[in-house]
Design an enzyme around this catalytic site. Structure first.
Site, short mmCIF file in Angstrom:
data_model
loop_
_atom_site.label_atom_id
_atom_site.label_comp_id
_atom_site.label_asym_id
_atom_site.label_seq_id
_atom_site.Cartn_x
_atom_site.Cartn_y
_atom_site.Cartn_z
N ARG A 115 113.37 39.54 19.31
CA ARG A 115 114.32 40.64 19.44
C ARG A 115 115.07 40.52 20.74
O ARG A 115 114.49 40.34 21.80
CB ARG A 115 113.57 41.98 19.37
CG ARG A 115 114.41 43.21 19.67
CD ARG A 115 115.38 43.54 18.55
NE ARG A 115 116.21 44.66 18.90
CZ ARG A 115 115.96 45.92 18.58
NH1 ARG A 115 114.88 46.22 17.90
NH2 ARG A 115 116.79 46.86 18.94
N ARG A 140 119.58 41.51 14.09
CA ARG A 140 118.29 41.48 14.79
C ARG A 140 117.21 40.86 13.94
O ARG A 140 117.20 40.98 12.73
CB ARG A 140 117.87 42.86 15.26
CG ARG A 140 117.78 43.88 14.16
CD ARG A 140 117.73 45.28 14.68
NE ARG A 140 118.95 45.52 15.41
CZ ARG A 140 119.16 46.54 16.23
NH1 ARG A 140 118.23 47.41 16.42
NH2 ARG A 140 120.29 46.69 16.84
N ASP A 160 113.28 45.13 13.97
CA ASP A 160 113.46 46.46 14.54
C ASP A 160 112.35 47.32 13.95
O ASP A 160 112.22 47.40 12.72
CB ASP A 160 114.83 47.01 14.15
CG ASP A 160 115.17 48.32 14.83
OD1 ASP A 160 114.62 48.61 15.90
OD2 ASP A 160 116.00 49.06 14.27
N ASP A 167 110.75 51.15 14.42
CA ASP A 167 110.92 52.45 15.07
C ASP A 167 109.89 53.45 14.56
O ASP A 167 109.60 53.50 13.36
CB ASP A 167 112.31 53.02 14.77
CG ASP A 167 113.42 52.21 15.38
OD1 ASP A 167 113.28 51.77 16.54
OD2 ASP A 167 114.44 52.00 14.70
#
Length: 170
Positions: free
Chosen positions: A89, A99, A102, A104
Site C-alpha cells: 500500500r 491500491r 485497503d 477499513d
C-alpha cells in the site's frame, strides 16, 4: 507477524471493508488469510467487482469481513495499516488512487467516533454500495448506530440495490 494483544474486556464485533484494484484476488486472499491467522474465525462476504469511485482507475474488488476482538480500536487500526503496508500500500500519492489493499474499520461494535464535526466510525463510506452491500451480506441484522436501522434495511433503501454486481470467488 505480531499477534493482537487482548485488553481486559469482552470481544467486540468489528466489521471491516476490504478493497483492491491492483492484483485484487491475490491481495484480498492474502489479507483474509492474515486476518484469520491473527483473529481466528470470521465471517466473509462475497467479493464484488465495482468501478472505481472518485477517480479514474481500474475496477475494484470489494468485500467485507466480520471478526471479534478485544484489541482496542487504535491498536487494531495500526495492525490493519501494517497489513496494508505489507501488501504494498502506497500512502505518498492521492488519497483516491489505485491500491493493492485497503482495509477499513467500518464498525467497531456500536461505537460512534467523531473527530471534530466529522464522524470517523462508522465509516462514512458506508453510503457506497461497494461497502454497504458486502456488510449487509454478512451482518444484515447489525444496527447502524447513527440511524438505528439494520444493514439489511439500509441496503433495501439504497439506490443501487437493484443493480447486479459481478461476484468474484476468492
Amino acid at each position: 507477524m505480531p499477534m493482537p494483544s487482548a485488553a481486559a474486556r469482552d470481544p467486540v464485533l468489528v466489521l471491516l471493508s476490504l478493497g483492491s484494484n491492483i492484483d485484487p484476488e491475490r491481495h484480498l486472499r492474502a489479507a483474509l488469510d492474515e486476518l484469520r491467522a491473527a483473529f481466528g474465525p470470521m465471517t466473509v462476504s462475497p467479493a464484488y467487482r465495482t468501478p472505481a469511485v472518485g477517480f479514474d482507475g481500474a475496477a475494484f474488488l470489494n468485500n467485507a469481513a466480520g471478526l471479534r476482538t478485544c484489541m482496542p480500536l487504535p491498536a487494531l487500526e495500526d495492525w490493519l495499516h501494517a497489513l496494508e503496508d505489507r501488501h504494498g500500500r502506497r500512502r505518498d500519492g492521492p488519497r483516491l488512487a489505485d491500491r493493492t489493499l485497503d482495509v477499513d474499520v467500518v464498525f467497531y461494535g456500536d461505537l460512534v467516533l467523531r473527530e471534530g464535526a466529522r464522524v470517523r466510525v462508522p465509516r462514512p463510506e458506508l453510503k457506497h454500495a461497494f461497502v454497504l452491500k458486502p456488510m449487509a451480506d454478512i451482518a444484515p441484522e447489525f444496527v447502524e448506530p447513527l440511524s438505528g436501522r439494520t444493514l439489511a434495511e439500509l441496503w433495501r433503501a439504497h439506490p443501487q440495490r437493484e443493480e447486479s454486481f459481478e461476484t468474484v470467488l476468492l
